[in-house]
Design a protein around this motif. Sequence first.
Motif, PDB file in Angstrom:
ATOM      1  N   VAL A  89       0.927  -1.121   0.080  1.00  0.00           N
ATOM      2  CA  VAL A  89      -0.008  -0.017   0.072  1.00  0.00           C
ATOM      3  C   VAL A  89       0.806   1.151  -0.033  1.00  0.00           C
ATOM      4  O   VAL A  89       0.657   2.149  -0.598  1.00  0.00           O
ATOM      5  CB  VAL A  89      -1.043  -0.117   1.231  1.00  0.00           C
ATOM      6  CG1 VAL A  89      -1.838   1.160   1.239  1.00  0.00           C
ATOM      7  CG2 VAL A  89      -2.198  -1.269   0.997  1.00  0.00           C
ATOM      8  N   ARG A  90       1.847   1.209   0.654  1.00  0.00           N
ATOM      9  CA  ARG A  90       2.633   2.572   1.011  1.00  0.00           C
ATOM     10  C   ARG A  90       3.642   2.519  -0.465  1.00  0.00           C
ATOM     11  O   ARG A  90       3.824   3.516  -0.799  1.00  0.00           O
ATOM     12  CB  ARG A  90       3.776   2.394   2.257  1.00  0.00           C
ATOM     13  CG  ARG A  90       4.542   3.600   2.345  1.00  0.00           C
ATOM     14  CD  ARG A  90       4.989   3.393   3.874  1.00  0.00           C
ATOM     15  NE  ARG A  90       5.670   2.188   4.099  1.00  0.00           N
ATOM     16  CZ  ARG A  90       5.392   1.625   4.893  1.00  0.00           C
ATOM     17  NH1 ARG A  90       4.263   1.643   5.576  1.00  0.00           N
ATOM     18  NH2 ARG A  90       6.253   0.339   5.235  1.00  0.00           N
ATOM     19  N   TYR A  91       3.843   1.496  -0.910  1.00  0.00           N
ATOM     20  CA  TYR A  91       4.836   1.377  -2.157  1.00  0.00           C
ATOM     21  C   TYR A  91       3.913   1.950  -3.248  1.00  0.00           C
ATOM     22  O   TYR A  91       4.372   2.784  -4.093  1.00  0.00           O
ATOM     23  CB  TYR A  91       5.286   0.006  -2.445  1.00  0.00           C
ATOM     24  CG  TYR A  91       5.803  -0.318  -3.716  1.00  0.00           C
ATOM     25  CD1 TYR A  91       7.108   0.393  -4.154  1.00  0.00           C
ATOM     26  CD2 TYR A  91       5.193  -0.943  -4.735  1.00  0.00           C
ATOM     27  CE1 TYR A  91       7.605   0.243  -5.258  1.00  0.00           C
ATOM     28  CE2 TYR A  91       5.640  -1.047  -6.123  1.00  0.00           C
ATOM     29  CZ  TYR A  91       6.939  -0.811  -6.331  1.00  0.00           C
ATOM     30  OH  TYR A  91       7.422  -0.812  -7.583  1.00  0.00           O
ATOM     31  N   HIS A  92       2.731   1.209  -3.198  1.00  0.00           N
ATOM     32  CA  HIS A  92       1.857   1.828  -4.482  1.00  0.00           C
ATOM     33  C   HIS A  92       1.819   3.230  -4.195  1.00  0.00           C
ATOM     34  O   HIS A  92       1.702   4.173  -5.416  1.00  0.00           O
ATOM     35  CB  HIS A  92       0.532   0.985  -4.442  1.00  0.00           C
ATOM     36  CG  HIS A  92       0.537  -0.238  -5.235  1.00  0.00           C
ATOM     37  ND1 HIS A  92       1.091  -0.552  -6.190  1.00  0.00           N
ATOM     38  CD2 HIS A  92       0.291  -1.457  -4.415  1.00  0.00           C
ATOM     39  CE1 HIS A  92       1.269  -1.814  -6.368  1.00  0.00           C
ATOM     40  NE2 HIS A  92       0.769  -2.527  -5.313  1.00  0.00           N
ATOM     41  N   ARG A  93       1.339   3.498  -3.298  1.00  0.00           N
ATOM     42  CA  ARG A  93       1.146   5.120  -3.110  1.00  0.00           C
ATOM     43  C   ARG A  93       2.475   5.938  -3.275  1.00  0.00           C
ATOM     44  O   ARG A  93       2.380   6.848  -3.891  1.00  0.00           O
ATOM     45  CB  ARG A  93       0.614   5.179  -1.369  1.00  0.00           C
ATOM     46  CG  ARG A  93       0.124   6.790  -1.254  1.00  0.00           C
ATOM     47  CD  ARG A  93      -0.799   6.952  -0.005  1.00  0.00           C
ATOM     48  NE  ARG A  93       0.011   6.366   1.151  1.00  0.00           N
ATOM     49  CZ  ARG A  93      -0.467   5.384   1.786  1.00  0.00           C
ATOM     50  NH1 ARG A  93      -1.543   4.668   1.608  1.00  0.00           N
ATOM     51  NH2 ARG A  93       0.386   5.088   2.887  1.00  0.00           N
ATOM     52  N   THR A  94       3.574   5.199  -2.718  1.00  0.00           N
ATOM     53  CA  THR A  94       4.757   6.191  -2.979  1.00  0.00           C
ATOM     54  C   THR A  94       5.177   5.973  -4.408  1.00  0.00           C
ATOM     55  O   THR A  94       5.568   7.065  -5.057  1.00  0.00           O
ATOM     56  CB  THR A  94       6.050   5.352  -2.246  1.00  0.00           C
ATOM     57  OG1 THR A  94       5.522   5.381  -0.963  1.00  0.00           O
ATOM     58  CG2 THR A  94       7.471   6.213  -2.300  1.00  0.00           C
ATOM     59  N   LEU A  95       5.052   4.768  -5.115  1.00  0.00           N
ATOM     60  CA  LEU A  95       5.143   4.530  -6.471  1.00  0.00           C
ATOM     61  C   LEU A  95       4.330   5.572  -7.387  1.00  0.00           C
ATOM     62  O   LEU A  95       4.967   6.312  -8.349  1.00  0.00           O
ATOM     63  CB  LEU A  95       4.931   3.178  -6.966  1.00  0.00           C
ATOM     64  CG  LEU A  95       5.320   2.738  -8.478  1.00  0.00           C
ATOM     65  CD1 LEU A  95       7.035   2.905  -8.710  1.00  0.00           C
ATOM     66  CD2 LEU A  95       4.951   1.468  -8.542  1.00  0.00           C
ATOM     67  N   LYS A  96       2.873   5.704  -7.137  1.00  0.00           N
ATOM     68  CA  LYS A  96       2.516   6.492  -7.735  1.00  0.00           C
ATOM     69  C   LYS A  96       2.985   7.880  -7.540  1.00  0.00           C
ATOM     70  O   LYS A  96       2.866   8.776  -8.450  1.00  0.00           O
ATOM     71  CB  LYS A  96       0.897   6.364  -7.339  1.00  0.00           C
ATOM     72  CG  LYS A  96       0.317   5.204  -7.660  1.00  0.00           C
ATOM     73  CD  LYS A  96      -1.326   5.135  -7.133  1.00  0.00           C
ATOM     74  CE  LYS A  96      -1.940   4.067  -7.604  1.00  0.00           C
ATOM     75  NZ  LYS A  96      -3.417   3.947  -7.158  1.00  0.00           N
ATOM     76  N   GLN A 106       8.216  11.384 -11.175  1.00  0.00           N
ATOM     77  CA  GLN A 106       8.765  11.244 -12.305  1.00  0.00           C
ATOM     78  C   GLN A 106       8.513  11.828 -13.651  1.00  0.00           C
ATOM     79  O   GLN A 106       9.135  12.610 -14.461  1.00  0.00           O
ATOM     80  CB  GLN A 106       9.537   9.727 -12.415  1.00  0.00           C
ATOM     81  CG  GLN A 106      10.331   9.421 -11.495  1.00  0.00           C
ATOM     82  CD  GLN A 106      10.701   7.700 -11.460  1.00  0.00           C
ATOM     83  OE1 GLN A 106       9.980   7.220 -12.129  1.00  0.00           O
ATOM     84  NE2 GLN A 106      11.746   7.263 -10.676  1.00  0.00           N
ATOM     85  N   CYS A 107       7.391  11.508 -13.983  1.00  0.00           N
ATOM     86  CA  CYS A 107       6.577  11.814 -15.082  1.00  0.00           C
ATOM     87  C   CYS A 107       6.807  13.358 -15.204  1.00  0.00           C
ATOM     88  O   CYS A 107       7.282  13.895 -16.106  1.00  0.00           O
ATOM     89  CB  CYS A 107       5.176  11.170 -14.925  1.00  0.00           C
ATOM     90  SG  CYS A 107       4.980   9.712 -15.297  1.00  0.00           S
ATOM     91  N   CYS A 108       6.446  14.007 -14.030  1.00  0.00           N
ATOM     92  CA  CYS A 108       6.528  15.545 -14.022  1.00  0.00           C
ATOM     93  C   CYS A 108       7.933  15.848 -14.217  1.00  0.00           C
ATOM     94  O   CYS A 108       8.217  16.889 -15.055  1.00  0.00           O
ATOM     95  CB  CYS A 108       6.231  16.131 -12.642  1.00  0.00           C
ATOM     96  SG  CYS A 108       4.217  15.770 -12.451  1.00  0.00           S
TER      97      CYS A 108
END
Length: 1826
Positions: free
Chosen positions: A880-887, A893-895
């Motif tokens: 959950v934290r990873y997904h949230r961090t990854l997102k 990164q995208c930005c």
Amino acid sequence: MAASELYTKYARVWIPDPEEVWKSAELLKDYKPGDKVLQLRLEEGKDLEYCLDPKTKELPPLRNPDILVGENDLTALSYLHEPAVLHNLKVRFIDSKLIYTYCGIVLVAINPYEQLPIYGEDIINAYSGQNMGDMDPHIFAVAEEAYKQMARDERNQSIIVSGESGAGKTVSAKYAMRYFATVSGSASEANVEEKVLASNPIMESIGNAKTTRNDNSSRFGKYIEIGFDKRYRIIGANMRTYLLEKSRVVFQAEEERNYHIFYQLCASAALPEFKTLRLGNANYFHYTKQGGSPVIDGVDDAKEMVNTRQACTLLGISDSYQMGIFRILAGILHLGNVEFASRDSDSCTIPPKHEPLTIFCDLMGVEYEEMAHWLCHRKLATATETYIKPISKLHAINARDALAKHIYANLFNWIVDHVNKALHATVKQHSFIGVLDIYGFETFEINSFEQFCINYANEKLQQQFNMHVFKLEQEEYMKEQIPWTLIDFYDNQPCINLIEAKMGVLDLLDEECKMPKGSDDTWAQKLYNTHLNKCALFEKPRLSNKAFIIKHFADKVEYQCEGFLEKNKDTVYEEQIKVLKSSKFKLLPELFQDEEKVLSPTSATPSGRVPLSRTAVKPAKARPGQASKEHKKTVGHQFRNSLHLLMETLNATTPHYVRCIKPNDFKFPFTFDEKRAVQQLRACGVLETIRISAAGFPSRWTYQEFFSRYRVLMKQRDVLSDRKQTCKNVLEKLILDKDKYQFGKTKIFFRAGQVAYLEKIRADKLRAACIRIQKTIRGWLMRKKYVRMRKAAITIQRYVRGYQARCYAKFLRRTRAAITIQKFQRMYVIRKRYQCMRAATIALQALLRGYMARNKYQMMLREHKSIIIQKHVRGWLARVRYHRTLKAIVYLQCCYRRMMAKRELKKLKIEARSVERYKKLHIGLENKIMQLQRKIDEQNKEYKSLLEKLTSLEITYSTETEKLRSDVERLRMSEEEAKNATNRVLSLQEEIAKLRKELHQTQSEKKTIEEWADKYKHETEQLVSELKEQNTLLKTEKDELNRRIHDQAREITETMEKKLVEETKQLELDLNDERLRYQNLLNEFSRLEERYDDLKDEMNLMVNVPKPGHKRTDSTHSSNESEYTFSSEITEAEDLPVRMEQEPSEKKAPLDMSLFLKLQKRVTELEQEKQSLQDELDRKEEQALRAKAKEEERPPIRGAELEYESLKRQELESENKKLKNELNELQKALTETRSPEVTAPGAPAYRVLLDQLTSVSEELEVRKEEVLILRSQLVSQKEAIQPKNTMTDSTILLEDVQKMKDKGEIAQAYIGLKETNRLLESQLQSQKKSHENELESLRGEIQSLKEENNRQQQLLAQNLQLPPEARIEASLQHEITRLTNENLDLMEQLEKQDKTVRKLKKQLKVFAKKIGELEVGQMENISPGQIIDEPIRPVNIPRKEKDFQGMLEYKKEDEQKLVKNLILELKPRGVAVNLIPGLPAYILFMCVRHADYLNDDQKVRSLLTSTINGIKKVLKKRGDDFETVSFWLSNTCRFLHCLKQYSGEEGFMKHNTPRQNEHCLTNFDLAEYRQVLSDLAIQIYQQLVRVLENILQPMIVSGMLEHETIQGVSGVKPTGLRKRTSSIADEGTYTLDSIIRQLNSFHSVMCQHGMDPELIKQVVKQMFYIIGAVTLNNLLLRKDMCSWSKGMQIRYNVSQLEEWLRDKNLMNSGAKETLEPLIQAAQLLQVKKKTDEDAEAICSMCNALTTAQIVKVLNLYTPVNEFEERVLVSFIRTIQMRLRDRKDSPQLLMDAKHIFPVTFPFNPSSLALETIQIPASLGLGFISRV
């Protein structure tokens, strides 16, 4: 010999004793002359001082050595005195149960009061023919001695039997008479011996009565003379009686009876014939009830009455006379019941119609009033008148009793007269033996007239006895030439003079009886006045004036005078006698008719009887001056006269004495009262005999006996060749007093006591020798024992030490092993402990580690699960934290990248705008392109590879997809199924829930059930345990029951086997008994047959008185009358010619009439043919003779013509053979084409006939071949001779021609040749004619054969058309007739051929002789070269042997000659040695075969009957010759076997050869004759056994018992028997070798005669049985033979006999078993006989001996030497107790006459009958072989 030598320490003596008469004692110290007291010790151990008589100083009598105790003869005792005699009798009677003992010439018989088995016929046979000293004492030995002396010395004999009442006199006399009756037999068929024995029951019934001393006491004396003829067979007897005790009729003492006849009558009163006697119980009659003892124990008076009546009938006393006797006896009984009533003191009366008197008068046939009157009155006569006076009651009773006594005495005499008449000899008496049964010396408390007469008679007998003994002693001394010294003996002549001399007791008594007022008192006073103080033998009692004392030889007797006169006068009133004489009953007057005859003192009644008790009848009136002469003889006077007559008779005979002793007064069996015995020994003269013997030389030894007995006392140098001188030398050294012995011619005579002294010396010598032998043997035994013990000790030490060493080694081994075991054990324990600890530790560790591990595991599991939970939780949180961090990062990164890309893009755009930039990029791009190009290539390669992989993967994928699709499909399906399953699972879950509920319920139920099951299990286990226990119990019980059942089954099987064996044995015994009974019947039949023949011969001799011209017929010629009726076809005298002609033809067996007529017709045709053939034969013989004569005159004819003729003959013979073959083929076709119905029944007979035909035709062929061969040989012989003759003739003619110078001589020779040619031509023509005749005859024979063939075919066709039964019968009849005809024809042809052969043989011999002569003549004219060139060969005739049929032909008229030569006159010895065994049997059977072949019934039966009768005649004529009997037994058995072997029965044809089967009988079944021959063989066997027995009998006792086979073993015992005059002269001593030689002789003879081996075994068995039985019987009857040494001799002898059996291979014959009783008797003599173990051993050992035999041997056992011990009575009792349950025969002796039943096992012969040749020595030339 000094007394000090005999009365030494330990010597035994007899001392007087008041109770035992004599007692035995032993000296404790030596007697010295002058001693007044003897120190003695009694047998019971009590010490005693015996004082000697100071006056006589007589020493007590010495006791005999034990070796002499129990001797057969009292005179054999060394010390002869009263105690020795008494002791010897007691020992024999009590210990040995022997009742007889000799005392010199006297036989002492002690009554045993018990039935003993020593009087049977076997005992009689054992004593018959024996010498008196050879056997044990017996009444039979005395009887045999009397019988033999009568036969040898031609002198009459007497046997004097005396003794007290109850001593057994009557029984002894009875046995003596029985012996004579059995041994001698009677001379006629009247059974005289039975009559003699039958007189005993009659005389016992009327003369014997029961007394206090004897139940069957003879109350009278009798002397019976048994008469013999010249052949010493009983012909009659005569009896005299003495002094009947009449007073017993009217009075009996307490416990006594009247005469037996009265009680027998009373016991038989109920019989219908005795109703008229009106008898009753014995207690009813006064004369039978006084003794109070009417019944005797063990005696049935009714049965005795039957015996009495039977004896009366046998003696010829008719029934009417018997009833008359019984009427008189019944009348006496009723007379005794007559009572008197007193009217006053001087008169009496009988009540009116008194019943007893009425019965008496009715029975006696007298008037009642007369008898009643004269019983109460008497008639007195005076000188002037006669008047009747009444008598008192007492006198009337006395008169009644006197009448009864008188009637009984006269009846007794009448019966004796009639017995004598019945026993009277019908022929002249040659000699007699008298048996005197008389009362012995008697002394009672009250002695009267009867005792006086008895003792008077005994005084006379004693005097005669003393004189006889004295005479015998004198004869013995004179015979042995001994110096005769007068022997002082008691002479009782003074006592006899006192009684019978003038003015003696009897004389004074008779004188007093004549006095009118004589009385007993006056007679006593006369006796006192006459003899008192004048005669030393007469004394007066102190306290009595009515008695007197006479000193008899036996004892003093006091006689009471009261009653002497009355008994001497024996008065009865005459009027009463007259009444009886007037009786209508005819027998009663007969009793009194002899009273009118006056008898002289020496006269006798017509029957030879002396009346001894004649009654004096008081007369009614005496004539004046004349005394009554009718009745003047008193009883005493009559007794004296009869006694004188008896003494004359006895003095004219040779007396033999039997003294009967009564052992006790209480009739106890085998109980000995010494006091009573001594009284009787003194009274009967036995001690007097002893005294006379002791006064002289009582001990007598032959020199050989003395040498044998006392050889031990001699040294080697004393033994000389002369036995007599040797004995003299030894006796002079042993006995210094020469008066103590004398040397006779054959014996040494010793004084009393000398034999005991010699026995003492001998015993001392033997004892010393025994001590030395014992010392040596004991030393040797001890040394042997020491050596054995030392050796044993060493051996024991060796074994002990070895054992100890082995034990030590074992100990070491065990110690070592124990250490090893301990080591391993300890190791094992420690190891186990270690392992246990280790295991426990490991277990603890494991548990602990497991626990820790489980804890750790739980903890780790919890940690792991918590980590997993944490992981998942942390992972989820981290994701959950990873997904949230990854997102967020991706967004950043995208930005950022977007911002940077934008910046880059700006830069790129700027750079792209510059060239340098491109260049730089291009340089990098080329490298990159190159790299990329390589990468592309590599990628292409990879692509290709990947493409390939892809394709492969596609393929796999497609497959996988397919699989997956299928899996998907399957999964779909499974999904559906899973759905279904889920649904089902749901339902199942529901069900599971339900099931769980049910499971809970079932679990609860299960728990309850388990609880119940546990409980049930427990209970079940208990029940099972109980059941197991019960099961074990049941198993044990089952095992026990099984065991019991098994035991019972085994016992049952054993018992069944035993029963089976016993039943088998019993059946065998029954079979043997039946066979024995049958053979005994045959023996009896043969004996009766011989008796019948003897009687017939005697009758013929009596009828056919020899005339002067009488011609004696040949002994061998006799009729063929058969002694058996074989069948209904044979009559009793079939063989007599006259009867044979008269025999009707209907008695023969029926024949077929058609066949009979055909045979008759054929017989006539054959007779005609025979006649024609006979004529032709005569013609041919004449022609042959003429031809022979011509042939002798002319030279032989040419061979060519002979050859031509022989060829013709051969052609004819071949044609004949063809015809014969055609006949055989026809016969075969006949047998083959016949239907089964036809052939089945008649096939055997038909084939037998065909076989006979073929055999006959073959025989004919053989004969013809022989003839042809002979003829051809003759022809060749002639041809061989002819050239030689022609050559010689030509040479001779040439020489003659050369020599002849004259023409005349040549012409004469020419003429001679022409004549010879003519002669030869004539001979040739005659020969041609003969050949043509023969040719015609052969053609005729062929034609007849063809006709016979045609006839057979016609008969066959006819038979085939008949029905089967008729076809069989017709075919059989035709075949029988045809074969009979052919047989007859062929027999004729055979006879002709035999004759022609014999003629041709004779011609051949003649020709051979001529040839020999011619050859001899030619040899003289022929040179040696010619002889060599032309050798002459001998004539060899190939002859075929004649084929005999094993038959012998004889003519009917030659039958008697055949029997005579072959049976009657044949000598067995020559036949047995030279010819084949059984030759006569074979010859006879071959004759029977021929008669059977001829179908001649008459001839067969005649021959067999003649054979049987001939054998019987031979055996009757030479029946005592062993060889003859053995020879005919062997031949009879062989004849019997031949009849069986050739009978045609299958059972007897098993061992035959085919040729022997052809010889079987065809026409007759001789089974009946086989039985007759078997019976004849049995009779011959029994005769053979009798011959054997007669030969062996004299040898057996001497060889088996008496002869010392082992020398020196049995020394002669000092018997010292008086050697009486021997009845049989010495015939030489037989030894065992004699017996064995005789057995060898018997065996060799039987083997030579060809006797069957089984039959030889049976004969040997019978011989050995005879040897064993005779030996054992003699052993049982001879005390001197029953000793240890004799047992050893017997066993040695038996071993020799067994060795003989082994040598002859006869051990399996059963002969050894027959000797078993003898072997056991010998063993019984040798075994130890002391303890109970010995008794048990004896009982088990002696199973072949009977109890009586065992006890007898033990009783007879007698030590020969002192070191042997006697058998104790207690031991014998023990044996009897042990054997009491044994069931065996009470018979003592074996039946030596027993013959075992014989069997004849079938024994076929391998000898061919056709090979038997008949020797010319038999003289049977009239018999021809067929």
